[in-house]
Design a protein around this motif. Structure first.
Motif, PDB file in Angstrom:
ATOM      1  N   ARG A 345       5.870  -2.285  -6.600  1.00 36.49           N
ATOM      2  CA  ARG A 345       6.749  -1.118  -6.708  1.00 36.49           C
ATOM      3  C   ARG A 345       6.089   0.114  -6.100  1.00 36.49           C
ATOM      4  O   ARG A 345       6.715   0.865  -5.336  1.00 36.49           O
ATOM      5  CB  ARG A 345       7.063  -0.851  -8.181  1.00 36.49           C
ATOM      6  CG  ARG A 345       8.052   0.301  -8.416  1.00 36.49           C
ATOM      7  CD  ARG A 345       7.774   1.035  -9.708  1.00 36.49           C
ATOM      8  NE  ARG A 345       6.507   1.756  -9.651  1.00 36.49           N
ATOM      9  CZ  ARG A 345       6.357   2.975  -9.136  1.00 36.49           C
ATOM     10  NH1 ARG A 345       7.388   3.617  -8.618  1.00 36.49           N
ATOM     11  NH2 ARG A 345       5.178   3.554  -9.130  1.00 36.49           N
ATOM     12  N   SER A 346       4.804   0.312  -6.413  1.00 30.43           N
ATOM     13  CA  SER A 346       4.095   1.471  -5.874  1.00 30.43           C
ATOM     14  C   SER A 346       4.050   1.442  -4.357  1.00 30.43           C
ATOM     15  O   SER A 346       4.258   2.467  -3.691  1.00 30.43           O
ATOM     16  CB  SER A 346       2.668   1.517  -6.439  1.00 30.43           C
ATOM     17  OG  SER A 346       2.673   1.698  -7.833  1.00 30.43           O
ATOM     18  N   VAL A 349       7.588   2.241  -2.882  1.00 29.86           N
ATOM     19  CA  VAL A 349       7.924   3.670  -3.014  1.00 29.86           C
ATOM     20  C   VAL A 349       7.065   4.514  -2.089  1.00 29.86           C
ATOM     21  O   VAL A 349       7.543   5.458  -1.449  1.00 29.86           O
ATOM     22  CB  VAL A 349       7.762   4.121  -4.481  1.00 29.86           C
ATOM     23  CG1 VAL A 349       7.984   5.631  -4.608  1.00 29.86           C
ATOM     24  CG2 VAL A 349       8.742   3.379  -5.382  1.00 29.86           C
ATOM     25  N   THR A 353       8.359   7.061   0.735  1.00 30.08           N
ATOM     26  CA  THR A 353       8.135   8.491   0.501  1.00 30.08           C
ATOM     27  C   THR A 353       6.688   8.842   0.870  1.00 30.08           C
ATOM     28  O   THR A 353       6.381   9.060   2.027  1.00 30.08           O
ATOM     29  CB  THR A 353       8.431   8.840  -0.969  1.00 30.08           C
ATOM     30  OG1 THR A 353       7.620   8.015  -1.841  1.00 30.08           O
ATOM     31  CG2 THR A 353       9.891   8.606  -1.303  1.00 30.08           C
ATOM     32  N   ALA A 358       4.643   8.375  -5.107  1.00 33.10           N
ATOM     33  CA  ALA A 358       4.718   7.097  -5.810  1.00 33.10           C
ATOM     34  C   ALA A 358       3.902   7.134  -7.099  1.00 33.10           C
ATOM     35  O   ALA A 358       4.326   6.612  -8.140  1.00 33.10           O
ATOM     36  CB  ALA A 358       4.230   5.973  -4.900  1.00 33.10           C
ATOM     37  N   CYS A 361       5.704   9.902  -9.636  1.00 32.13           N
ATOM     38  CA  CYS A 361       6.975   9.469 -10.217  1.00 32.13           C
ATOM     39  C   CYS A 361       6.768   8.255 -11.118  1.00 32.13           C
ATOM     40  O   CYS A 361       7.440   8.109 -12.141  1.00 32.13           O
ATOM     41  CB  CYS A 361       8.005   9.188  -9.134  1.00 32.13           C
ATOM     42  SG  CYS A 361       7.812   7.619  -8.268  1.00 32.13           S
TER      43      CYS A 361
END
Length: 396
Positions: A345-346, A349, A353, A358, A361
């Motif tokens: 996920r990191s 993201v 971005t 990452a 958030c």
């Protein structure tokens, strides 16, 4: 002794495999395949091992699975010393080693609760975690020196020796390490019943969900190379400091683990620890000077240790011995898959971005999730470990 020796040897094997696979392939994709070869068998056979643990002699199960690990490590050593350049063989042997590790890992987690009185379970889990943290800190450093001087085969050979020591430690366990109550017949139904038991217990389900918030939403390791390159010149030594900072914080917290074991509010401690973990990751994402980034990671590492100890004590206290193996297997599966999913996920993201966004958030989502869970899940928030006058068990 057994768990510490096994963990130390496992770290030697991990570094040896990384070095050998890179030498054989020169491919980051091949190195990434090591994670797949480790994670899938560990999770699959961990669930099987948890079901077996509730129906068979636990000590014998760990002895047999440790022998399997020892033999697979010996084959890796032979393969390396013989100079055979076969990447598929290495990955297959790594997968076999991981499968035997998966069979034994959930069973090992039951030993503290079955061998110690309830009031000492938290302290036993804290001591086990501290010894494992020390092994995880020393193991990679030793493996780096050994690999540089004598090659990956030497790491595998020393893992064989470490597993032999671990095998002796398990062999010396008393008969109390066997499951209590009516034995469970292993199979898919038994595994499913373990997950159903967790779903019926708000404290257990909340404890696992807390860990999901911390790992899946706020795991920063995949961001380390990019943040290191953007802010700190991309020096490999600095990259290593990020990992060391988490370990140092964890060891420092382990030496102060009496704060957790003397306080019986395991659920509240786990919630607070997960929240502090998220705050630390936010700080790391925003930090500009290196000392502040390392300090934030050390705080997160300390919070992680407190959370792991509290969760381990809660899981063992809230689970009857008839289900302890299967619930421990579910804890193992989440512990392995959560960080991998969190790093994925990191990375996604950060690619869309920025690495800093990452991290920040992810930490914010972790804190928000933990606060919401703490407000909504009263059984988790008020869970008390045995040993205090007001201690209660979560309804199962």
């Amino acid at each position: 002794m057994s768990t510490t020796s096994s963990t130390f040897g496992g770290q030697l094997l991990v570094v040896g495999v990384l070095a050998q696979v890179w030498q054989l392939s020169g491919s980051s994709v091949a190195v990434g395949a090591i994670g797949l070869a480790n994670a899938v068998p560990t999770v699959v056979f961990g669930m099987i091992g948890g079901a077996l643990a509730d129906g068979l002699d636990r000590r014998r199960l760990v002895v047999l699975s440790t022998v399997g690990q020892l033999l697979s490590a010996a084959l890796l050593a032979w393969h390396a010393f013989a100079g055979i350049r076969s990447l598929p063989t290495v990955l297959i042997l790594v997968a076999v080693h991981a499968a035997f590790l998966g069979l034994s890992a959930p069973v090992r987690r039951t030993f503290v609760a079955t061998l110690l009185p309830p009031r000492l379970v938290g302290a036993g889990i804290a001591l086990t975690h501290l010894s494992s943290q020390a092994a995880m800190l020393a193991g990679p450093a030793a493996a780096g020196v050994i690999t540089a001087r004598w090659g990956a085969g030497a790491c595998y050979a020393l893992d064989v020796l470490a597993l032999a020591i671990a095998l002796y430690g398990v062999w010396r366990l008393p008969a109390a390490a066997r499951p209590g109550g009516e034995p469970t017949r292993p199979g898919p139904r038994a595994i499913w019943e373990g997950w159903r038991f967790i779903g019926r217990s708000p404290a257990l389900a909340g404890s696992f969900l807390t860990d999901v918030f911390a790992t899946v939403l706020a795991m920063p390791v995949a961001l380390f190379p990019a943040i290191n390159a953007e802010r700190f010149g991309g020096n490999p030594d600095t990259l290593g400091l990020f990992l060391s900072a988490i370990a140092v914080g964890g060891i420092a917290a382990g030496t102060a683990s009496g704060l957790v074991t003397r306080s019986r509010g395991a659920g509240l401690i786990q919630l607070l620890a997960a929240g502090v973990w998220g705050v630390g990751i936010i700080g790391f994402g925003l930090a500009q000077p290196l000392w502040l980034a390392l300090g934030c990671l050390a705080v997160s590492g300390a919070a992680d240790t407190f959370g792991v100890i509290a969760r381990g004590a809660l899981v063992q206290a809230a689970t009857p011995d008839s289900h302890r193996g299967r619930v421990s297997a579910a804890e193992l599966a989440l512990g392995i898959s959560g960080p991998d999913l969190g790093n994925f996920r990191s990375g996604v993201v950060a690619g869309a971005t920025s690495p800093a966004f990452a991290a920040v958030c992810g930490g914010l989502m972790c804190v928000a999730g933990v606060v919401g869970l703490g407000l909504l899940n009263r059984p988790l928030r008020r869970f008390r470990l045995p040993g205090s006058p007001d201690s209660t068990r979560s309804p199962a």
